[in-house]
Design a protein around this motif. Structure first.
Motif, PDB file in Angstrom:
ATOM      1  N   UNK A   9       0.820  -1.208   0.000  1.00  0.00           N
ATOM      2  CA  UNK A   9       0.000   0.000   0.000  1.00  0.00           C
ATOM      3  C   UNK A   9       0.856   1.261   0.000  1.00  0.00           C
ATOM      4  N   UNK A  10       1.916   1.285   0.815  1.00  0.00           N
ATOM      5  CA  UNK A  10       2.759   2.476   0.891  1.00  0.00           C
ATOM      6  C   UNK A  10       3.440   2.764  -0.437  1.00  0.00           C
ATOM      7  N   UNK A  11       3.859   1.713  -1.131  1.00  0.00           N
ATOM      8  CA  UNK A  11       4.498   1.914  -2.427  1.00  0.00           C
ATOM      9  C   UNK A  11       3.510   2.468  -3.449  1.00  0.00           C
ATOM     10  N   UNK A  12       2.283   1.943  -3.429  1.00  0.00           N
ATOM     11  CA  UNK A  12       1.254   2.441  -4.351  1.00  0.00           C
ATOM     12  C   UNK A  12       0.926   3.902  -4.039  1.00  0.00           C
ATOM     13  N   UNK A  13       0.773   4.214  -2.741  1.00  0.00           N
ATOM     14  CA  UNK A  13       0.483   5.590  -2.340  1.00  0.00           C
ATOM     15  C   UNK A  13       1.609   6.530  -2.757  1.00  0.00           C
ATOM     16  N   UNK A  14       2.859   6.082  -2.610  1.00  0.00           N
ATOM     17  CA  UNK A  14       4.002   6.904  -3.013  1.00  0.00           C
ATOM     18  C   UNK A  14       4.019   7.108  -4.516  1.00  0.00           C
ATOM     19  N   UNK A  15       3.642   6.077  -5.254  1.00  0.00           N
ATOM     20  CA  UNK A  15       3.580   6.193  -6.710  1.00  0.00           C
ATOM     21  C   UNK A  15       2.526   7.213  -7.127  1.00  0.00           C
TER      22      UNK A  15
END
Length: 291
Positions: A3-9
């Motif tokens: 989730x954090x990687x998607x949010x950062x993207x």
């Protein structure tokens, strides 16, 4: 990818859109707005910003417990929606191409976040806080009415109701997106489409305050149209949800417009601070006398 990687993207993509938006829409002169003016605008809209935060928090709570409440007191309208519009969304998906899917997936996620957040920053830099004030009030109405509708009406999107005909195009092309969307919504909260209502709200206010940022209206209008179509193309919303979303946008802007006073002699419009700020009682008496 978590989730954090998607949010950062998503955050990185929206940041790029912000840079372009400030360069094209706001311009260097407005970006040099004095800090005192920005603080003054923030003080003016602080009461309604507080209300907006409360409404957003309530949405978060209802998202967690609202499904059970909906099944207790709500009305399942999915069948009625399908009876009205049939397989329109399936027809729309029959026109899909890889390029269209990539575009609508992009505007549904990245474009939507940008169109909601960018005007908050842009209007904050304008010397008259009315545009920012009305935008925040309109957001409150959108989320508030949406909250009630999501409890009262149970509605599954076309991808859930008829999966044999409608594909979840967003998730088949970008599966990680589901990590983000499930954090902010459930599959029974489709009526009305808040993606549509909020983006159309931004476009209507961009037209209303087009003298502030003339270039923002055509950009926000194109994004609002694309986002509205994307909700159906991707199989997430029915056309009925989109139409209801447009109606909610009109209602929200109407309420927001009511919360500003008639123009003062200087030609500027000022928030009705007596509705959400100091002097509430005196303001109500003043409002009654004026009527």
């Amino acid at each position: 990818m978590g989730l954090l990687e998607v949010a950062a993207q998503v955050g990185g993509g929206v940041l790029v859109l912000f840079v372009v938006g400030f360069a094209v829409v706001v311009g260097p002169s407005r970006m040099r707005t004095p800090a005192d003016a920005v603080r003054s605008n923030l003080r003016t809209v602080a009461p309604v910003l507080g209300v907006l935060l409360v409404v957003l928090a309530a949405n978060g709570v209802v998202r967690d417990v609202g499904l059970e409440l909906s099944w207790l007191i709500g009305i399942n309208i999915t069948g009625y929606i399908h009876a009205v519009e049939g397989e329109f969304v399936a027809f729309l998906q029959s026109l899909s191409t890889p390029a269209l899917t990539a575009y609508f997936g992009f505007v549904y996620v990245f474009g939507y976040v940008f169109v909601l957040t960018f005007p908050l920053a842009a209007y904050l830099l304008h010397d008259d806080p009315s545009s920012l004030y009305e935008l925040v009030v309109a957001y409150i109405v959108n989320y508030g009415v949406g909250l009630v509708c999501y409890v009262v009406f149970i509605a599954y999107g076309p991808r859930n109701f008829m999966p044999e005909l409608v594909e979840s195009l967003l998730y088949t092309t970008w599966p990680e997106a589901q990590l983000l969307t499930t954090e902010v919504n459930t599959n029974t909260n489709v009526f009305p489409s808040l993606h549509t209502s909020l983006s159309v709200t931004v476009a209507i206010l961009a037209y209303r305050f087009r003298r502030v940022y003339p270039r923002w209206f055509p950009i926000s209008g194109a994004l609002a149209l694309s986002i509205s179509v994307s909700t159906m193309y991707l199989g997430i919303h029915w056309a009925t949800d989109v139409v209801a979303g447009v109606g909610l946008a009109v209602l929200s802007v109407s309420v927001a417009r009511w919360t500003t006073e008639a123009p003062n002699p200087d030609g500027r419009r000022h928030p009705r601070t007596y509705l959400f700020g100091d002097g509430w009682a005196d303001g109500v008496r003043r409002w009654w006398r004026e009527r």
